[in-house]
Scaffold this active site. Structure first.
Site, short mmCIF file in Angstrom:
data_model
loop_
_atom_site.label_atom_id
_atom_site.label_comp_id
_atom_site.label_asym_id
_atom_site.label_seq_id
_atom_site.Cartn_x
_atom_site.Cartn_y
_atom_site.Cartn_z
N ASP A 156 27.34 62.90 64.85
CA ASP A 156 28.31 62.17 64.03
C ASP A 156 27.82 62.15 62.58
O ASP A 156 27.94 61.15 61.87
CB ASP A 156 28.47 60.74 64.58
CG ASP A 156 29.66 60.00 63.96
OD1 ASP A 156 30.60 60.66 63.48
OD2 ASP A 156 29.64 58.76 63.98
N GLY B 89 23.64 60.63 62.11
CA GLY B 89 24.68 59.85 61.43
C GLY B 89 24.56 58.37 61.72
O GLY B 89 25.29 57.82 62.54
N PHE C 258 32.25 53.31 61.37
CA PHE C 258 33.40 54.16 61.68
C PHE C 258 33.48 54.44 63.17
O PHE C 258 33.24 55.56 63.61
CB PHE C 258 33.28 55.48 60.91
CG PHE C 258 33.17 55.30 59.42
CD1 PHE C 258 34.25 54.83 58.68
CD2 PHE C 258 31.99 55.59 58.75
CE1 PHE C 258 34.16 54.67 57.31
CE2 PHE C 258 31.89 55.44 57.37
CZ PHE C 258 32.98 54.98 56.65
N HIS D 188 31.59 63.12 67.83
CA HIS D 188 32.61 62.21 67.29
C HIS D 188 33.54 62.94 66.33
O HIS D 188 33.19 63.97 65.79
CB HIS D 188 31.95 61.01 66.59
CG HIS D 188 32.89 59.86 66.44
ND1 HIS D 188 33.02 59.14 65.28
CD2 HIS D 188 33.77 59.31 67.34
CE1 HIS D 188 33.91 58.17 65.47
NE2 HIS D 188 34.39 58.25 66.69
N ASP D 189 34.73 62.36 66.13
CA ASP D 189 35.73 62.86 65.19
C ASP D 189 36.24 64.25 65.58
O ASP D 189 36.43 65.13 64.73
CB ASP D 189 35.19 62.83 63.75
CG ASP D 189 34.74 61.43 63.36
OD1 ASP D 189 35.59 60.51 63.37
OD2 ASP D 189 33.54 61.22 63.11
N HIS E 117 30.52 66.19 58.42
CA HIS E 117 31.63 66.83 59.14
C HIS E 117 32.11 68.11 58.48
O HIS E 117 33.07 68.71 58.92
CB HIS E 117 32.79 65.85 59.29
CG HIS E 117 32.48 64.71 60.24
ND1 HIS E 117 31.36 64.69 61.02
CD2 HIS E 117 33.16 63.58 60.53
CE1 HIS E 117 31.36 63.58 61.75
NE2 HIS E 117 32.44 62.88 61.47
N SER F 275 19.20 66.05 58.31
CA SER F 275 19.16 66.40 59.72
C SER F 275 18.44 67.72 60.02
O SER F 275 17.58 67.76 60.91
CB SER F 275 20.60 66.40 60.26
OG SER F 275 20.65 66.88 61.55
N SER G 131 27.12 52.69 65.57
CA SER G 131 26.93 53.45 66.81
C SER G 131 25.50 53.27 67.33
O SER G 131 25.27 53.24 68.55
CB SER G 131 27.25 54.93 66.60
OG SER G 131 26.58 55.43 65.46
N1 SAH Z 1 27.76 56.77 63.37
C1 SAH Z 1 28.16 55.99 62.23
C2 SAH Z 1 28.99 56.77 61.23
C3 SAH Z 1 28.27 57.96 60.65
S1 SAH Z 1 29.01 58.51 59.14
C4 SAH Z 1 28.91 54.73 62.67
O1 SAH Z 1 28.87 54.38 63.85
O2 SAH Z 1 29.53 54.06 61.84
C5 SAH Z 1 28.12 59.98 58.85
C6 SAH Z 1 26.69 59.77 58.36
O3 SAH Z 1 26.06 61.03 58.40
C7 SAH Z 1 26.54 59.25 56.93
O4 SAH Z 1 25.79 58.09 56.92
C8 SAH Z 1 25.80 60.38 56.19
O5 SAH Z 1 24.83 59.92 55.27
C9 SAH Z 1 25.14 61.12 57.32
N2 SAH Z 1 24.90 62.53 57.06
C10 SAH Z 1 25.79 63.46 56.68
N3 SAH Z 1 25.21 64.67 56.61
C11 SAH Z 1 23.91 64.50 56.95
C12 SAH Z 1 22.79 65.38 57.04
N4 SAH Z 1 22.91 66.69 56.83
N5 SAH Z 1 21.60 64.85 57.40
C13 SAH Z 1 21.46 63.53 57.65
N6 SAH Z 1 22.50 62.66 57.59
C14 SAH Z 1 23.70 63.14 57.23
MG MG Z 2 32.39 59.48 63.17
#
Ligand code: SAH
Ligand code: MG
Length: 216
Positions: free
Chosen positions: A146, A51, A20, A174-175, A149, A129, A57
């Site tokens: 990222d 993320g 993404f 991001h976003d 969200h 996280s 990324s």
């Molecule tokens: N940076 C990526 C997109 C990340 S999408 C790219 O370049 O495509 C968001 C990611 O965050 C997902 O894989 C999801 O599993 C992770 N995520 C969401 N909440 C999280 C949390 N609390 N701890 C760890 N990972 C998390």
């Molecule tokens: Mg993003």
């Protein structure tokens, strides 16, 4: 491979990776990480992203880290965010692990980092996280948020990770959508909070990517 061929190969790998991040935003992320990793006071630099998803990324960040001698830590539980689950907008059925019916992006992340040749530079950390942030002790030159969200995960990332960012370090988010019609609020709220606090100043913006520098 020469350095510039290597650079081109890595950027091409990031562009073709699943994930993404539009090409221009990915390149802006790469450039921000390059600058953070080159700061002489911060050697050897550690760059951290929350993320990983399928490693897109992380490949941009790894490309920058390779040039500066930095290391990238990429944190994800690999079960996807709320919007990635079945019935939501960003669900991708082939990412479901048939043994437990849960989304699992870890094999995709591993394959992407391996095929980019970045296994020595990008370190995946599998976990929630806040659970990882709780024991983290290493100062960060660069932080890319990222992950989740939703309000709770986004603020947990901000609170859990920004204390580890060195003064002069880079915070990328991001976003970030100013217009609510374009996307959810929490990343934008983090961005507003960071800039309005006086702790950060904006150094670049590209699409929904915001690049801030920590001032104090
Ligand atoms: N940076 C990526 C997109 C990340 S999408 C790219 O370049 O495509 C968001 C990611 O965050 C997902 O894989 C999801 O599993 C992770 N995520 C969401 N909440 C999280 C949390 N609390 N701890 C760890 N990972 C998390
Ligand atoms: Mg993003």
């Amino acid at each position: 491979m020469t350095t510039s061929n290597h650079h081109d190969h890595l950027i091409a790998s990031a562009r073709s990776a699943r994930g993404f991040m539009p090409d221009d935003e990915g390149y802006a992320l790469f450039e921000a990480a390059l600058a953070a990793g080159s700061a002489p006071a911060a050697q050897p630099a550690v760059l951290l992203e929350v993320g990983s998803w399928c490693g897109k990324s992380a490949t941009y960040l790894g490309a920058a880290a390779l040039e500066t001698g930095a290391t990238v830590i990429s944190v994800d539980h690999h079960h996807g965010s709320e919007e990635n689950q079945a019935g939501w907008d960003y669900f991708e059925a082939d990412l479901v692990d048939p043994t437990d019916g849960r989304l699992n992006t870890l094999p995709h992340f591993q394959r992407q980092i391996a095929s980019a040749g970045l296994e020595g530079v990008v370190v995946g950390v599998v976990g929630h996280s806040p659970a990882v942030a709780a024991w983290w002790r290493t100062p960060l030159s660069f932080l890319f948020i990222d992950g989740g969200h939703g309000e709770e995960p986004a603020w947990a990332d901000f609170r859990g990770w920004t204390p580890h960012l060195v003064v002069g370090g880079i915070l990328a988010i991001h976003d970030v959508f100013e217009n609510p019609a374009d996307g959810g609020r929490p990343p934008y709220d983090l961005y507003c909070h960071a800039t309005q606090s006086g702790d950060y100043t904006e150094v670049n913006a590209c699409g929904s990517l915001r690049v801030l520098k920590k001032l104090r």
